[in-house]
Design a protein around this motif. Structure first.
Motif, PDB file in Angstrom:
ATOM      1  N   UNK A 131      24.664  71.844  29.000  1.00  0.00           N
ATOM      2  CA  UNK A 131      25.364  71.089  30.046  1.00  0.00           C
ATOM      3  C   UNK A 131      26.887  71.247  30.027  1.00  0.00           C
ATOM      4  N   UNK A 132      27.453  71.671  28.917  1.00  0.00           N
ATOM      5  CA  UNK A 132      28.905  71.604  28.716  1.00  0.00           C
ATOM      6  C   UNK A 132      29.706  72.313  29.806  1.00  0.00           C
ATOM      7  N   UNK A 133      29.373  73.535  30.114  1.00  0.00           N
ATOM      8  CA  UNK A 133      30.172  74.279  31.085  1.00  0.00           C
ATOM      9  C   UNK A 133      30.081  73.658  32.477  1.00  0.00           C
ATOM     10  N   UNK A 134      28.866  73.352  32.927  1.00  0.00           N
ATOM     11  CA  UNK A 134      28.702  72.755  34.257  1.00  0.00           C
ATOM     12  C   UNK A 134      29.388  71.401  34.348  1.00  0.00           C
ATOM     13  N   UNK A 135      29.254  70.569  33.341  1.00  0.00           N
ATOM     14  CA  UNK A 135      29.853  69.224  33.376  1.00  0.00           C
ATOM     15  C   UNK A 135      31.368  69.297  33.323  1.00  0.00           C
ATOM     16  N   UNK A 136      31.922  70.259  32.599  1.00  0.00           N
ATOM     17  CA  UNK A 136      33.369  70.436  32.593  1.00  0.00           C
ATOM     18  C   UNK A 136      33.888  70.803  33.973  1.00  0.00           C
ATOM     19  N   UNK A 137      33.192  71.742  34.614  1.00  0.00           N
ATOM     20  CA  UNK A 137      33.560  72.140  35.983  1.00  0.00           C
ATOM     21  C   UNK A 137      33.389  70.973  36.953  1.00  0.00           C
ATOM     22  N   UNK A 138      32.248  70.272  36.824  1.00  0.00           N
ATOM     23  CA  UNK A 138      31.983  69.133  37.710  1.00  0.00           C
ATOM     24  C   UNK A 138      33.067  68.065  37.587  1.00  0.00           C
ATOM     25  N   UNK A 139      33.523  67.815  36.373  1.00  0.00           N
ATOM     26  CA  UNK A 139      34.549  66.780  36.162  1.00  0.00           C
ATOM     27  C   UNK A 139      35.822  67.122  36.921  1.00  0.00           C
ATOM     28  N   UNK A 140      36.216  68.383  36.892  1.00  0.00           N
ATOM     29  CA  UNK A 140      37.411  68.805  37.625  1.00  0.00           C
ATOM     30  C   UNK A 140      37.228  68.581  39.123  1.00  0.00           C
ATOM     31  N   UNK A 141      36.078  68.939  39.638  1.00  0.00           N
ATOM     32  CA  UNK A 141      35.801  68.803  41.068  1.00  0.00           C
ATOM     33  C   UNK A 141      35.768  67.327  41.481  1.00  0.00           C
ATOM     34  N   UNK A 142      35.138  66.500  40.665  1.00  0.00           N
ATOM     35  CA  UNK A 142      35.079  65.058  40.957  1.00  0.00           C
ATOM     36  C   UNK A 142      36.487  64.463  40.971  1.00  0.00           C
ATOM     37  N   UNK A 143      37.302  64.827  39.982  1.00  0.00           N
ATOM     38  CA  UNK A 143      38.664  64.275  39.905  1.00  0.00           C
ATOM     39  C   UNK A 143      39.466  64.628  41.162  1.00  0.00           C
ATOM     40  N   UNK A 144      39.410  65.875  41.568  1.00  0.00           N
ATOM     41  CA  UNK A 144      40.170  66.308  42.746  1.00  0.00           C
ATOM     42  C   UNK A 144      39.625  65.657  44.018  1.00  0.00           C
ATOM     43  N   UNK A 145      38.317  65.679  44.187  1.00  0.00           N
ATOM     44  CA  UNK A 145      37.731  65.060  45.383  1.00  0.00           C
ATOM     45  C   UNK A 145      38.087  63.586  45.475  1.00  0.00           C
ATOM     46  N   UNK A 146      37.944  62.864  44.371  1.00  0.00           N
ATOM     47  CA  UNK A 146      38.215  61.423  44.398  1.00  0.00           C
ATOM     48  C   UNK A 146      39.700  61.117  44.561  1.00  0.00           C
ATOM     49  N   UNK A 147      40.574  61.934  43.979  1.00  0.00           N
ATOM     50  CA  UNK A 147      42.018  61.727  44.184  1.00  0.00           C
ATOM     51  C   UNK A 147      42.349  61.855  45.667  1.00  0.00           C
ATOM     52  N   UNK A 148      41.776  62.870  46.312  1.00  0.00           N
ATOM     53  CA  UNK A 148      42.024  63.065  47.742  1.00  0.00           C
ATOM     54  C   UNK A 148      41.415  61.937  48.582  1.00  0.00           C
ATOM     55  N   UNK A 149      40.225  61.484  48.215  1.00  0.00           N
ATOM     56  CA  UNK A 149      39.594  60.391  48.941  1.00  0.00           C
ATOM     57  C   UNK A 149      40.413  59.111  48.816  1.00  0.00           C
ATOM     58  N   UNK A 150      40.863  58.809  47.601  1.00  0.00           N
ATOM     59  CA  UNK A 150      41.664  57.590  47.405  1.00  0.00           C
ATOM     60  C   UNK A 150      42.957  57.645  48.237  1.00  0.00           C
ATOM     61  N   UNK A 151      43.533  58.843  48.343  1.00  0.00           N
ATOM     62  CA  UNK A 151      44.730  59.018  49.155  1.00  0.00           C
ATOM     63  C   UNK A 151      44.411  58.726  50.629  1.00  0.00           C
ATOM     64  N   UNK A 152      43.257  59.216  51.090  1.00  0.00           N
ATOM     65  CA  UNK A 152      42.822  58.950  52.478  1.00  0.00           C
ATOM     66  C   UNK A 152      42.609  57.469  52.736  1.00  0.00           C
ATOM     67  N   UNK A 153      42.053  56.778  51.745  1.00  0.00           N
ATOM     68  CA  UNK A 153      41.698  55.366  51.920  1.00  0.00           C
ATOM     69  C   UNK A 153      42.900  54.420  51.858  1.00  0.00           C
ATOM     70  N   UNK A 154      44.000  54.893  51.322  1.00  0.00           N
ATOM     71  CA  UNK A 154      45.183  54.022  51.185  1.00  0.00           C
ATOM     72  C   UNK A 154      45.937  53.871  52.479  1.00  0.00           C
TER      73      UNK A 154
END
Length: 154
Positions: A131-154
């Motif tokens: 799981x390590x490689x996929x979860x590391x990649x997923x974490x980066x994608x989640x962080x970026x997506x959620x940062x952008x979403x939070x910016x939209x919601x503000x």
């Protein structure tokens, strides 16, 4: 109420985002693999290396404390937690898994700051490596997506 981003693809544009990463050193080879995949994906998503702060802590239980310090600074658009907890013969696995997860969630909610939780909780080392490689990649994608979403919601 209209759903503002319904049907749209995730916004994975990392340009200008500041990301903090907290990596546990316990199970170091596995968490290094998580970090390697995460950092590579952040670069792919357009995050400038100078806007990434990457720190290490002894283990999963220490991750929330470092995340809180980063969140308190208000310097980050999102944070990432990287760790690996492998079940052993005692109840300690449940304690570490539950408390580290609860701590990560609490910091995120208290600061209204996205935190991608990539603290693996697995039965054995083979599961962690799978799981390590996929979860590391997923974490980066989640962080970026959620940062952008939070910016939209503000």
């Amino acid at each position: 109420m209209q759903n503002a981003n319904q049907g749209r693809a995730a916004n994975l544009d990392g340009d200008g985002l500041a990301i903090g990463i907290v990596q546990a050193r316990f199970n170091a080879e596995l968490t290094a693999k998580l970090a390697e995949a995460c950092l590579a994906e952040l670069k792919t998503l357009g995050i400038e290396p100078k806007l990434i702060t990457h720190v290490t802590v002894p283990g999963a239980l220490e991750i929330p404390v470092a995340l809180k310090a980063m969140a308190d600074s208000e310097d980050y658009d999102a944070l990432i937690a990287l760790g690996c907890i492998i079940r052993g013969e005692t109840y300690h696995f449940e304690l570490v898994a539950n408390e580290s997860g609860a701590g990560v969630t609490r910091v995120s909610l208290d600061h209204q700051l996205p935190i991608a939780n990539a603290i693996l909780t697995v039965e054995n080392e083979a599961q962690a490596w799978a799981r390590a490689e996929d979860k590391g990649r997923d974490a980066a994608r989640v962080a970026v997506e959620m940062a952008n979403l939070m910016d939209e919601l503000e």
